[in-house]
Design an enzyme around this catalytic site. Sequence first.
Site, PDB file in Angstrom:
ATOM      1  N   THR A  44       4.558   0.290  -2.526  1.00 28.68           N
ATOM      2  CA  THR A  44       4.298  -0.927  -3.314  1.00 28.68           C
ATOM      3  C   THR A  44       2.835  -1.356  -3.221  1.00 28.68           C
ATOM      4  OG1 THR A  44       6.560  -1.637  -2.860  1.00 28.68           O
ATOM      5  CG2 THR A  44       5.046  -3.320  -3.653  1.00 28.68           C
ATOM      6  N   VAL A  45       2.324  -1.541  -1.994  1.00 27.27           N
ATOM      7  CA  VAL A  45       0.960  -2.068  -1.844  1.00 27.27           C
ATOM      8  C   VAL A  45      -0.077  -0.987  -2.137  1.00 27.27           C
ATOM      9  CG1 VAL A  45      -0.662  -3.211  -0.280  1.00 27.27           C
ATOM     10  CG2 VAL A  45       1.771  -3.780  -0.174  1.00 27.27           C
ATOM     11  N   LYS A  80       0.982  -5.573   9.002  1.00 29.49           N
ATOM     12  CA  LYS A  80       0.988  -6.584  10.062  1.00 29.49           C
ATOM     13  C   LYS A  80       1.728  -6.135  11.312  1.00 29.49           C
ATOM     14  CE  LYS A  80       4.015  -7.155   6.761  1.00 29.49           C
ATOM     15  NZ  LYS A  80       4.190  -7.433   5.373  1.00 29.49           N
ATOM     16  N   GLY A 121      -0.218 -12.468   2.173  1.00 34.41           N
ATOM     17  CA  GLY A 121      -0.303 -11.707   0.910  1.00 34.41           C
ATOM     18  C   GLY A 121      -1.637 -11.897   0.220  1.00 34.41           C
ATOM     19  N   ILE A 152      -3.221 -14.640  -0.489  1.00 32.47           N
ATOM     20  CA  ILE A 152      -4.021 -15.822  -0.096  1.00 32.47           C
ATOM     21  C   ILE A 152      -5.187 -15.352   0.782  1.00 32.47           C
ATOM     22  CG2 ILE A 152      -4.016 -17.999   1.191  1.00 32.47           C
ATOM     23  CD1 ILE A 152      -0.989 -18.162   0.714  1.00 32.47           C
ATOM     24  N   GLY A 155      10.317  -6.103  -4.753  1.00 31.25           N
ATOM     25  CA  GLY A 155       9.252  -5.537  -3.912  1.00 31.25           C
ATOM     26  C   GLY A 155       8.697  -6.532  -2.907  1.00 31.25           C
ATOM     27  N   GLU A 215      10.487  -6.166   3.265  1.00 30.30           N
ATOM     28  CA  GLU A 215      10.106  -4.970   4.003  1.00 30.30           C
ATOM     29  C   GLU A 215      11.179  -3.899   3.783  1.00 30.30           C
ATOM     30  OE1 GLU A 215       7.080  -4.935   5.862  1.00 30.30           O
ATOM     31  OE2 GLU A 215       6.992  -6.719   4.628  1.00 30.30           O
ATOM     32  N   LYS A 249       2.683 -12.075  11.753  1.00 22.41           N
ATOM     33  CA  LYS A 249       1.594 -12.779  11.053  1.00 22.41           C
ATOM     34  C   LYS A 249       1.069 -13.948  11.887  1.00 22.41           C
ATOM     35  CE  LYS A 249       3.363 -11.452   6.508  1.00 22.41           C
ATOM     36  NZ  LYS A 249       4.328 -11.789   5.452  1.00 22.41           N
TER      37      LYS A 249
HETATM   38  N1  HSE Z   1       7.899  -8.816   3.362  1.00 26.77           N
HETATM   39  C1  HSE Z   1       6.684  -9.582   3.360  1.00 26.77           C
HETATM   40  C2  HSE Z   1       7.003 -10.960   2.811  1.00 26.77           C
HETATM   41  C3  HSE Z   1       5.663  -8.899   2.506  1.00 26.77           C
HETATM   42  O1  HSE Z   1       8.067 -11.126   2.200  1.00 26.77           O
HETATM   43  O2  HSE Z   1       6.212 -11.878   3.002  1.00 26.77           O
HETATM   44  C4  HSE Z   1       4.295  -9.516   2.564  1.00 26.77           C
HETATM   45  O3  HSE Z   1       3.777  -9.515   3.857  1.00 26.77           O
END
Ligand code: HSE
Length: 392
Positions: free
Chosen positions: A10-11, A90, A119, A121, A172, A175, A190
């Site tokens: 995805t990323v 992370k 994300g 931000i 998406g 995780e 995080k």
């Molecule tokens: N699974 C994480 C979330 C993805 O939903 O925030 C982004 O870090």
Amino acid sequence: MKAAILGYGTVGSGVGEIIGSLCAKGIEVAHILERTENLHKHPLMCDDINVILNDEEVDVVVETMGGIEPAHTFIMAALNAKKHVVSANKAVIARYMEEFHACADANGVRFLYEASCGGGIPWLHNLYNALRIDEIDEIHGIFNGTTNYILDHMEKEQAQFDVILAKAQQLGYAESDPSADIDGIDIQNKLRISATIAFQGNVPLTFPVFGIRNINKTDIDYAASLHKKIKLPAIAKRVDDRYYAAVEPTLYEETQTEASISENFNLTCLHGATIGDLKFYGQGAGKLPTANAVVQDILDLHENIDTQPKNQNKALRVDTSLVCGTYIVRTDAPEALINELFTDFYVKKEVFKDNTYYWMEHISSYMMHQKVKELCNTDGNVFFAQIAEVNA
Ligand code: HSE
């Protein structure tokens, strides 16, 4: 500047797309590391990390694989090969950030990870910015898009947890193993990264975490009956060399900013002595917002912009008295057990649509987590939440 992307999920594929649209800015993808069975999907794909490590033209390795291994090994190998590393992962950063920074410093390269928290931000960049003037004494907020989406849509769609989790996965946001999201582990990672930067010392992954695995529709309705919304925030507070950090469900008044955060959005907040409160709002999960944050780091490298402060390694110790308040616990355990576990704190009980909620006052967050762990031995389906102060 030439980049190699490790992992094209995805990323990673979002990073490829954004770089593709930015060719004029002088950034180019040279290689994409992928599993052997995927190599036919893109002409730049290879399945051997050594192709990337040995390519002297590669300046930056972008790690978007997720997971601990081989991500840890590949990041260390890339830094030791004197390549900058940008990561969105992370989980691996939370475990090894000190090791990665030391390795980057020893090799004269940089290790950047804006996309790992919040994300899209620009959260870490704003922590760096605040630290230029202030010491930061509190960070808090909503750091996970998946759980925010689930809590929001359980209410909007009047649906049960599993139905909405499946939708978050399709979008998406979640995780690959969504337990990291719903058990609060993703938020813990995080918060560990953000608090270590904010407090300029090591905040290890040992603080209490409670997720939303056990939440049910009635919990959402009960909160609504109190004109509140349930969220899953993170909090870290510091006073001098003492700190406390936790991840726990929290009920916010409908009028509070946190209550209004919907969909996959995050709200990340800091407090500094001269700046006061700062709040940052944006998409906390999803392909392009997260990839955007990765590409911002690559552009910083390309344009030689460096705002990341060196960690001062301040000695910090836990003070569990820093976060106290009012909590509710929903459980089917006998009331006698609640009386026994929560003596001095239990003030009332309310029955709502066959669920029993017990209210506790003047109890520390740390003690709540300890007591609820004990309660879980009797009732595996327990749910608890803090009641946010209205001026918080
Ligand atoms: N699974 C994480 C979330 C993805 O939903 O925030 C982004 O870090």
